[in-house]
Write an enzyme that holds these catalytic residues in place. Structure first.
Site: not given
Length: 269
Positions: A142, A155
């Site tokens: 990401s 995350y």
């Protein structure tokens, strides 16, 4: 080197979102796919879409946080596909909360899927790629792998780990003719926040707005990712805003950290 004309691929997290989009994208090449997910019904629906698009798919249940279940995918790929050309380590989850407030159980959950899941996939299939002197990993990270997002430390940590793992593995596999691509998208529509832990309603609503942009959704991201694999690129950063911030990170990291990100995150929160 580019994928074979009719590639054989293993995709984790294939029941929805980007995993499903990647499966459908590969189906256009008459690919043979092994779809791995905890959501068996979702995987079967993906398999139906793959068949409609011209591919062949087999759905299996797999918890990527368990090394034994991921290791079993090697044998499943041999049985169902006759081998493997591409492994897509896509399964992912998310949790909100600041450091010191996010429960350690949530940290362990996110680490188990997002980071250990990718480690397990690479550990299981890297020896096969070395042995056959071909193959490619597509690891889904990401933009959070190179950006700092307050309230999403778990995350960000896992996605940064996926980037580092991919960079290292690429060097290790290069002498064997195998490759690695790491995908770093920004926002597009998935269920990762909706199904995540620890997010308040305001954060969920902000995420929905960011994910609603037209023209840069899962099918676009999947297409860009497979093009990067075919081209043998290490980094695939499909969104324009991600590419801009990635360049700033490389050239002026403290400007991004101290000026750009605080302004952007204030808009979200």
């Amino acid at each position: 080197m580019p994928l074979p004309k009719h590639p054989r691929a293993v995709i984790t997290g294939a029941a929805s979102g980007l995993g499903r989009a990647l499966a459908v994208e590969l189906a256009g090449r008459q690919a043979k796919l092994l779809l791995a997910d905890l959501n068996e019904e979702g995987s079967r629906e993906t398999a139906r879409l793959v068949a409609s698009a011209g591919g062949e798919a087999h759905a299996v249940r797999c918890d990527v946080s368990r090394s034994d279940e991921v290791a079993a995918l090697v044998g499943e790929a041999d049985r169902a596909l006759g081998g493997v050309d591409l492994v897509v380590n896509n399964a992912g989850v998310s949790a909100g909360g600041q450091v010191g407030e996010t429960p350690l159980e949530d940290w362990a959950w996110v680490m188990g899927v997002n980071l250990w899941g990718v480690i397990h996939g690479c550990h299981a299939f890297a020896p096969r790629f070395k042995e056959q002197r071909s193959g490619h990993f597509l690891n889904i990270a990401s933009a959070a792998g190179f950006l700092s997002i307050p309230g999403a430390a778990s995350y960000c940590v896992t996605k940064a780990g996926v980037v580092a793992l991919s960079e290292t593995l690429r060097l290790e596999l290069a002498p064997y003719g195998a490759g690695v691509t790491v995908l770093c998208p920004t926002f597009f529509k998935t269920q990762i926040v909706e199904s995540g832990r620890g997010f308040d309603q305001a954060t969920r609503e902000a995420a929905r707005k960011l994910m609603g942009r037209k023209g840069v959704q899962a099918d676009y991201v999947a297409r860009q990712a497979i093009e990067a694999v075919d081209a043998g690129r290490l980094y695939a950063v499909p969104h324009r805003d991600g590419r801009w911030m990635w360049r700033v990170k490389r050239a002026l990291p403290e400007l991004l950290q101290d000026v750009v990100m605080p302004r952007l995150t204030r808009k979200v929160h």
